[in-house]
Design an enzyme around this catalytic site. Structure first.
Site, PDB file in Angstrom:
ATOM      1  N   LYS A 254     -65.420  -7.349 -86.549  1.00 39.59           N
ATOM      2  CA  LYS A 254     -65.948  -7.318 -87.912  1.00 39.59           C
ATOM      3  C   LYS A 254     -65.851  -5.900 -88.451  1.00 39.59           C
ATOM      4  O   LYS A 254     -65.936  -4.937 -87.677  1.00 39.59           O
ATOM      5  CB  LYS A 254     -67.422  -7.742 -87.906  1.00 39.59           C
ATOM      6  CG  LYS A 254     -67.654  -9.218 -87.602  1.00 39.59           C
ATOM      7  CD  LYS A 254     -69.136  -9.555 -87.683  1.00 39.59           C
ATOM      8  CE  LYS A 254     -69.413 -10.984 -87.278  1.00 39.59           C
ATOM      9  NZ  LYS A 254     -68.858 -11.984 -88.210  1.00 39.59           N
ATOM     10  N   ARG A 328     -68.940 -21.566 -82.543  1.00 39.56           N
ATOM     11  CA  ARG A 328     -68.505 -22.941 -82.247  1.00 39.56           C
ATOM     12  C   ARG A 328     -68.101 -23.090 -80.786  1.00 39.56           C
ATOM     13  O   ARG A 328     -68.189 -24.178 -80.224  1.00 39.56           O
ATOM     14  CB  ARG A 328     -67.384 -23.347 -83.227  1.00 39.56           C
ATOM     15  CG  ARG A 328     -66.122 -22.558 -83.096  1.00 39.56           C
ATOM     16  CD  ARG A 328     -65.243 -22.652 -84.350  1.00 39.56           C
ATOM     17  NE  ARG A 328     -65.789 -21.875 -85.469  1.00 39.56           N
ATOM     18  CZ  ARG A 328     -65.230 -21.805 -86.674  1.00 39.56           C
ATOM     19  NH1 ARG A 328     -64.125 -22.480 -86.945  1.00 39.56           N
ATOM     20  NH2 ARG A 328     -65.782 -21.085 -87.626  1.00 39.56           N
TER      21      ARG A 328
HETATM   22  N1  BES Z   1     -72.087 -15.267 -87.060  1.00 35.81           N
HETATM   23  C1  BES Z   1     -70.968 -15.415 -87.904  1.00 35.81           C
HETATM   24  C2  BES Z   1     -71.296 -16.155 -89.194  1.00 35.81           C
HETATM   25  C3  BES Z   1     -72.161 -15.441 -90.196  1.00 35.81           C
HETATM   26  C4  BES Z   1     -71.581 -14.743 -91.233  1.00 35.81           C
HETATM   27  C5  BES Z   1     -73.532 -15.530 -90.145  1.00 35.81           C
HETATM   28  C6  BES Z   1     -72.369 -14.107 -92.172  1.00 35.81           C
HETATM   29  C7  BES Z   1     -74.337 -14.892 -91.085  1.00 35.81           C
HETATM   30  C8  BES Z   1     -73.740 -14.203 -92.108  1.00 35.81           C
HETATM   31  C9  BES Z   1     -69.864 -16.207 -87.193  1.00 35.81           C
HETATM   32  O1  BES Z   1     -69.797 -16.051 -85.825  1.00 35.81           O
HETATM   33  C10 BES Z   1     -68.562 -15.750 -87.750  1.00 35.81           C
HETATM   34  O2  BES Z   1     -68.217 -14.626 -87.533  1.00 35.81           O
HETATM   35  N2  BES Z   1     -67.881 -16.640 -88.464  1.00 35.81           N
HETATM   36  C11 BES Z   1     -66.628 -16.328 -89.064  1.00 35.81           C
HETATM   37  C12 BES Z   1     -65.711 -17.490 -88.804  1.00 35.81           C
HETATM   38  C13 BES Z   1     -64.280 -17.228 -89.194  1.00 35.81           C
HETATM   39  C14 BES Z   1     -63.689 -16.179 -88.290  1.00 35.81           C
HETATM   40  C15 BES Z   1     -63.506 -18.502 -89.103  1.00 35.81           C
HETATM   41  C16 BES Z   1     -66.845 -16.160 -90.555  1.00 35.81           C
HETATM   42  O3  BES Z   1     -67.640 -16.890 -91.128  1.00 35.81           O
HETATM   43  O4  BES Z   1     -66.244 -15.242 -91.120  1.00 35.81           O
HETATM   44 MN    MN Z   2     -68.559 -14.393 -85.261  1.00 34.14          MN
END
Ligand code: BES
Ligand code: MN
Ligand code: ZN
Length: 475
Positions: A254, A328
């Site tokens: 991230k 997931r």
């Molecule tokens: N924990 C995050 C989702 C999230 C994002 C929670 C913002 C709270 C606030 C999750 O693990 C994630 O990183 N999801 C990605 C998925 C993508 C890579 C398909 C996302 O939502 O960007």
């Molecule tokens: Mn994530």
């Protein structure tokens, strides 16, 4: 703790609290304090000094606006605002807050709960206890609402405990810390618990959870709690919570701004623990399992790499084209394990996708289900609990995408478009034919701003709804 009394005790020295509506004559106030000026507009709080006319030195008047327009949501906020204003113990006339649609018993639950959640503070990390000063006093009510007050208090406490778990920083709330807390909670309520460690996970081949864990020096845990509220252990409902104690994204790293707040990525786990705490505290007649796959998502020399192919507890293989779609993966093993433990219904709760936040913002939790009847009982519970849930679609189109890998049974992030539904379709592959609901709380699990219901940070969302679901099903 508040105790119910039938009539206002005029010898009390505690502040006395009334409600007043704009569309009524407030004769009781007039008789106690003739000529008092009050503002009954919604959320106005008038503090009337009694100038020695009564033993109590102040009368608080909470403005209801028009009684016919008062809703549960508005009542909660009004009580919350008052909870944040009042300094010490008091006596409140609860019948003043009853409307044609909100019963005295409902008012009592809401009152007790809100007095606890609105005063919540998260100041210092440490002993897993929510920090707030709990008030007590008397509730004047035309019926004995002691049970409802206790119920509201149980919910408030459970919500605050869930908030604290989520608010703890990642270095204070590792998978092992989460397991330690869960064990303490289980012991407190005499619940059976199993904490699966690395060797157990290796033996059973929880390979999706282990794959995400590879990049972390903190070992993974699978946390299981069993609450048996029925005579026999039959047809348990599993609450599966995402216990990602810090999500850096892994090699699909991230950017720093998006990493902030990722200590909250175990809010699903925190809130299912909150739900089972409330359920156990009330002794609800239901069989409930909590299953929490817990790990960090970091990077090191062993970490999962982009395009790796991994296994899973269910035996399905997964192409990992994005290591940041890790929730997931660990939930796949959590859901499968719940099935292996005999769950006949599953609700998973997770801060799963940014896409859900884009779709619904912080106003609503996204819900997905393979079973209309189960979904409508949850929607009904959410309505009673005054929590907002919006059903989003599952569809063959999303399923086709998660099954489109050339090298494995599934691919974890086939597309960013429709991201919340794609994540749900991926989980559905593991729920298979078990009635299942997925709750995406990425937008609702924590809030950036303080409100009448408490400070910024974790909200404890869905603790009330899940508890209500099982209360509704009591025979
Ligand atoms: N924990 C995050 C989702 C999230 C994002 C929670 C913002 C709270 C606030 C999750 O693990 C994630 O990183 N999801 C990605 C998925 C993508 C890579 C398909 C996302 O939502 O960007
Ligand atoms: Mn994530
Ligand atoms: Zn995550």
């Amino acid at each position: 703790m508040f105790t119910t009394i039938a009539n206002l005790d005029l010898t009390t020295t505690q502040p006395v609290v009334f409600g007043a509506a704009v569309d009524e004559n407030n004769t009781q106030i007039e008789s106690l304090l003739p000529g008092a000026e009050i503002d009954a507009a919604y959320k106005a709080v008038t503090v009337l000094p009694t100038y020695g006319k009564h033993a109590f030195s102040q009368l608080y008047v909470l403005g209801l606006g028009a009684r016919s327009e008062l809703t549960v949501t508005k009542l909660r906020q009004l009580f919350g605002r008052f909870a944040q204003m009042i300094k010490g113990d008091f006596t409140i006339e609860l019948d003043h807050f009853v409307t044609s649609t909100i019963t005295l018993r409902e008012v009592a639950v809401i009152f007790a709960e809100t007095m606890i959640i609105a005063r919540y503070e998260f100041k210092k990390h440490g002993n897993f206890t929510a920090k707030f000063s709990q008030l007590s006093g008397h509730v004047v009510a035309s019926e004995n609402v002691q049970l409802e007050l206790a119920q509201g208090e149980a919910l408030g406490q459970a919500i605050n405990h869930a908030r604290t778990l989520s608010n703890e920083p990642g270095n204070k709330m590792t998978p092992r810390d989460l397991a330690k807390y869960a064990k303490k909670l289980a012991d407190k309520y005499g619940m059976e618990h199993h904490i699966l460690k690395t060797s157990d996970l290796l033996n059973m081949q929880a390979n999706a959870l282990l794959a995400v864990n590879r990049g972390s020096d903190e070992p993974a845990r699978m946390i299981v709690l069993k609450y048996q509220g029925l005579e026999t252990w039959e047809n348990p409902t599993a609450l599966v919570g995402k216990g990602l104690t810090f999500d850096a994204g892994g090699y699909s790293l991230k950017i720093s701004g998006s990493m902030q707040g990722m200590k909250h990525d175990m809010t699903g786990a925190a809130n299912v623990l909150g739900a089972i705490e409330a359920i156990a505290h009330m002794g609800v007649k239901a069989n409930v399992l909590v299953v929490i796959p817990a790990t960090e998502n970091l990077i090191n020399g062993q970490a999962l790499k982009v395009d790796d192919v991994i296994g899973s507890l269910a035996g399905k293989t997964i192409e990992v084209n994005n290591t940041d779609a890790e929730g997931r993966l660990i939930l796949a093993d959590g859901i499968e394990y719940a099935r292996q433990l005999g769950a006949t219904r599953i609700i998973d709760m997770a801060t799963l996708t940014g896409a859900c936040v884009v779709a619904l913002g912080s106003a609503m939790t996204g819900a997905f289900s393979n079973n209309d009847q189960f979904m409508s009982s949850l929607a009904q519970a959410a309505k009673q609990a005054d929590e907002k849930v919006w059903r989003l679609p599952l569809d063959e189109a999303y399923t086709e995408q998660v099954r489109s890998s050339k090298v494995a049974d599934l691919i974890n992030s086939p597309s960013r478009e429709g991201g919340a539904s794609i994540a749900a379709a991926f989980l559905q592959e593991f729920a298979v034919d078990t009635p299942w609901i997925h709750l995406d709380i990425a937008g609702t699990g924590d809030t950036k701003s303080a409100s009448d219901l408490g400070p910024a940070g974790a909200t404890g969302v869905m603790v009330r709804t899940l508890t209500q679901l099982f209360l509704n099903e009591e025979v």
